[in-house]
Structures are given as C-alpha cells and as structure tokens.
Design a protein around this motif. Structure first.
Motif, PDB file in Angstrom:
ATOM      1  N   MET A 139       0.817  -1.193   0.000  1.00 46.19           N
ATOM      2  CA  MET A 139       0.000   0.000   0.000  1.00 46.19           C
ATOM      3  C   MET A 139       0.870   1.270   0.000  1.00 46.19           C
ATOM      4  N   VAL A 140       1.894   1.297   0.840  1.00 47.09           N
ATOM      5  CA  VAL A 140       2.760   2.478   0.903  1.00 47.09           C
ATOM      6  C   VAL A 140       3.461   2.693  -0.434  1.00 47.09           C
ATOM      7  N   LEU A 141       3.960   1.607  -1.024  1.00 48.08           N
ATOM      8  CA  LEU A 141       4.647   1.740  -2.313  1.00 48.08           C
ATOM      9  C   LEU A 141       3.686   2.161  -3.412  1.00 48.08           C
ATOM     10  N   ASP A 142       2.437   1.726  -3.324  1.00 41.03           N
ATOM     11  CA  ASP A 142       1.436   2.166  -4.299  1.00 41.03           C
ATOM     12  C   ASP A 142       1.231   3.676  -4.201  1.00 41.03           C
ATOM     13  N   LYS A 143       1.166   4.186  -2.986  1.00 38.90           N
ATOM     14  CA  LYS A 143       1.010   5.634  -2.767  1.00 38.90           C
ATOM     15  C   LYS A 143       2.252   6.383  -3.260  1.00 38.90           C
ATOM     16  N   ALA A 144       3.415   5.804  -3.034  1.00 37.58           N
ATOM     17  CA  ALA A 144       4.652   6.425  -3.513  1.00 37.58           C
ATOM     18  C   ALA A 144       4.647   6.496  -5.039  1.00 37.58           C
ATOM     19  N   ARG A 145       4.174   5.438  -5.672  1.00 40.26           N
ATOM     20  CA  ARG A 145       4.067   5.411  -7.129  1.00 40.26           C
ATOM     21  C   ARG A 145       3.105   6.493  -7.617  1.00 40.26           C
ATOM     22  N   GLU A 146       1.974   6.614  -6.920  1.00 41.51           N
ATOM     23  CA  GLU A 146       0.994   7.656  -7.261  1.00 41.51           C
ATOM     24  C   GLU A 146       1.617   9.040  -7.123  1.00 41.51           C
ATOM     25  N   LEU A 147       2.360   9.241  -6.040  1.00 38.06           N
ATOM     26  CA  LEU A 147       3.022  10.519  -5.825  1.00 38.06           C
ATOM     27  C   LEU A 147       4.037  10.794  -6.937  1.00 38.06           C
ATOM     28  N   GLY A 148       4.808   9.772  -7.285  1.00 35.39           N
ATOM     29  CA  GLY A 148       5.781   9.925  -8.365  1.00 35.39           C
ATOM     30  C   GLY A 148       5.123  10.306  -9.677  1.00 35.39           C
ATOM     31  N   LEU A 149       4.016   9.670  -9.988  1.00 34.07           N
ATOM     32  CA  LEU A 149       3.286  10.001 -11.221  1.00 34.07           C
ATOM     33  C   LEU A 149       2.720  11.415 -11.151  1.00 34.07           C
ATOM     34  N   ALA A 150       2.183  11.786  -9.986  1.00 34.75           N
ATOM     35  CA  ALA A 150       1.648  13.142  -9.829  1.00 34.75           C
ATOM     36  C   ALA A 150       2.762  14.181  -9.986  1.00 34.75           C
ATOM     37  N   LEU A 151       3.930  13.891  -9.428  1.00 35.49           N
ATOM     38  CA  LEU A 151       5.064  14.810  -9.580  1.00 35.49           C
ATOM     39  C   LEU A 151       5.484  14.936 -11.038  1.00 35.49           C
ATOM     40  N   SER A 152       5.467  13.809 -11.759  1.00 33.33           N
ATOM     41  CA  SER A 152       5.880  13.853 -13.171  1.00 33.33           C
ATOM     42  C   SER A 152       4.885  14.627 -14.033  1.00 33.33           C
ATOM     43  N   GLU A 153       3.678  14.806 -13.530  1.00 34.92           N
ATOM     44  CA  GLU A 153       2.666  15.567 -14.259  1.00 34.92           C
ATOM     45  C   GLU A 153       2.576  17.020 -13.787  1.00 34.92           C
TER      46      GLU A 153
ATOM     47  N   GLN B 223       7.337  19.353 -15.535  1.00 31.87           N
ATOM     48  CA  GLN B 223       7.218  19.508 -16.986  1.00 31.87           C
ATOM     49  C   GLN B 223       8.147  20.626 -17.477  1.00 31.87           C
ATOM     50  N   ARG B 224       8.191  21.727 -16.735  1.00 31.54           N
ATOM     51  CA  ARG B 224       9.077  22.838 -17.110  1.00 31.54           C
ATOM     52  C   ARG B 224      10.537  22.389 -17.056  1.00 31.54           C
ATOM     53  N   MET B 225      10.895  21.665 -15.981  1.00 31.34           N
ATOM     54  CA  MET B 225      12.272  21.211 -15.834  1.00 31.34           C
ATOM     55  C   MET B 225      12.656  20.251 -16.958  1.00 31.34           C
ATOM     56  N   ALA B 226      11.784  19.305 -17.282  1.00 39.01           N
ATOM     57  CA  ALA B 226      12.074  18.334 -18.342  1.00 39.01           C
ATOM     58  C   ALA B 226      12.239  19.032 -19.689  1.00 39.01           C
ATOM     59  N   ALA B 227      11.371  19.987 -19.970  1.00 36.26           N
ATOM     60  CA  ALA B 227      11.458  20.722 -21.236  1.00 36.26           C
ATOM     61  C   ALA B 227      12.753  21.533 -21.300  1.00 36.26           C
ATOM     62  N   ALA B 228      13.098  22.173 -20.201  1.00 33.39           N
ATOM     63  CA  ALA B 228      14.322  22.984 -20.164  1.00 33.39           C
ATOM     64  C   ALA B 228      15.562  22.113 -20.334  1.00 33.39           C
TER      65      ALA B 228
END
Length: 130
Positions: free
Chosen positions: A1-15, A20-25
């Motif tokens: 469960m904790v790792l699932d939440k971490a994955r969700e957080l990681g995906l939310a951060l990537s969005e 997005q600005r950092m990746a584009a730059a």
C-alpha cells in the motif's frame, strides 16, 4: 500500500507543471551545443580545482588562476538563457520536492507543522504552529 502511494506521488510529480518545465528545459539544454560544452568544461575545471585544493600544499597561483577560470565559466553559463532557464526550472522543482518532503515529515511526526507564512522566527502572537 505504501509503495502504491509512492508510485501515485511519483506520477503526480511527473505531471506537475514544475517537473514539466524542468524536463522541457533540460531537453532544450541538451541540444544547445555551446551551453553543453561550457557546462562540461566548467565541471572539468571545477573537478581540477577540488583535486588541487585537496592536495597537501596547493600552489596558490594555480589555485587562483583555476578559480578565475571556474568563475568565468560559471558567469558564461549563467548568462546563457537556455542554461539559466534550466537552472531556474530545476530550482522550482527542487522547491516543490522540499515542500513534499516536509509534508511527509510532518505527517509522520518528524517535523512540526508551521503556519503558511511562518518565517521560523519569533512566534509571539502567532496563532499558527502552536
């Protein structure tokens, strides 16, 4: 469960706009030959300076000359708009990550919550944290 939440957080951060600005730059920086070469030279000279300073008795004249080169290269990089944008975007994303880490620390009791505009100074008369 904790790792699932971490994955969700990681995906939310990537969005997030910050990521997005950092990746584009970074993508643009990778295509800027002048900035890329200046960055590599800067890293190389900086590494040489660190190595020289860690030696037993560094030659002060060489240290001064190398320090000047590193400073000049840093100024060149910072005056490059592509590099400056990449650094600003990275700093903005790092700020977001610091807030995320602080929120996690608060939730697990490792850090005390602060009022939104808390400066960490005198709390006299502040209804927030305490």
């Amino acid at each position: 469960m904790v790792l699932d939440k971490a994955r969700e957080l990681g995906l939310a951060l990537s969005e997030s706009p910050e990521f997005q600005r950092m990746a584009a730059a970074r993508a643009i920086l990778d295509t800027d030959t002048l900035a890329f070469e200046a960055l590599n030279t800067f890293k190389e000279k900086q590494s040489q300076l660190v190595e020289l300073l860690s030696s037993e008795e560094p030659d002060r004249l060489i240290v001064a000359a190398l320090s000047k080169e590193v400073e000049d290269l840093q100024n060149t990089l910072l005056s490059n708009p592509v590099f400056a944008e990449a650094m600003a975007a990275q700093n903005e994303f790092q700020s977001l990550m610091n807030k995320v880490n602080s929120e996690i620390a608060i939730c697990i009791g490792m850090e005390e919550a602060q009022a939104p505009d808390c400066s960490g100074g005198s709390c006299e008369g502040c209804p927030g944290c305490n």
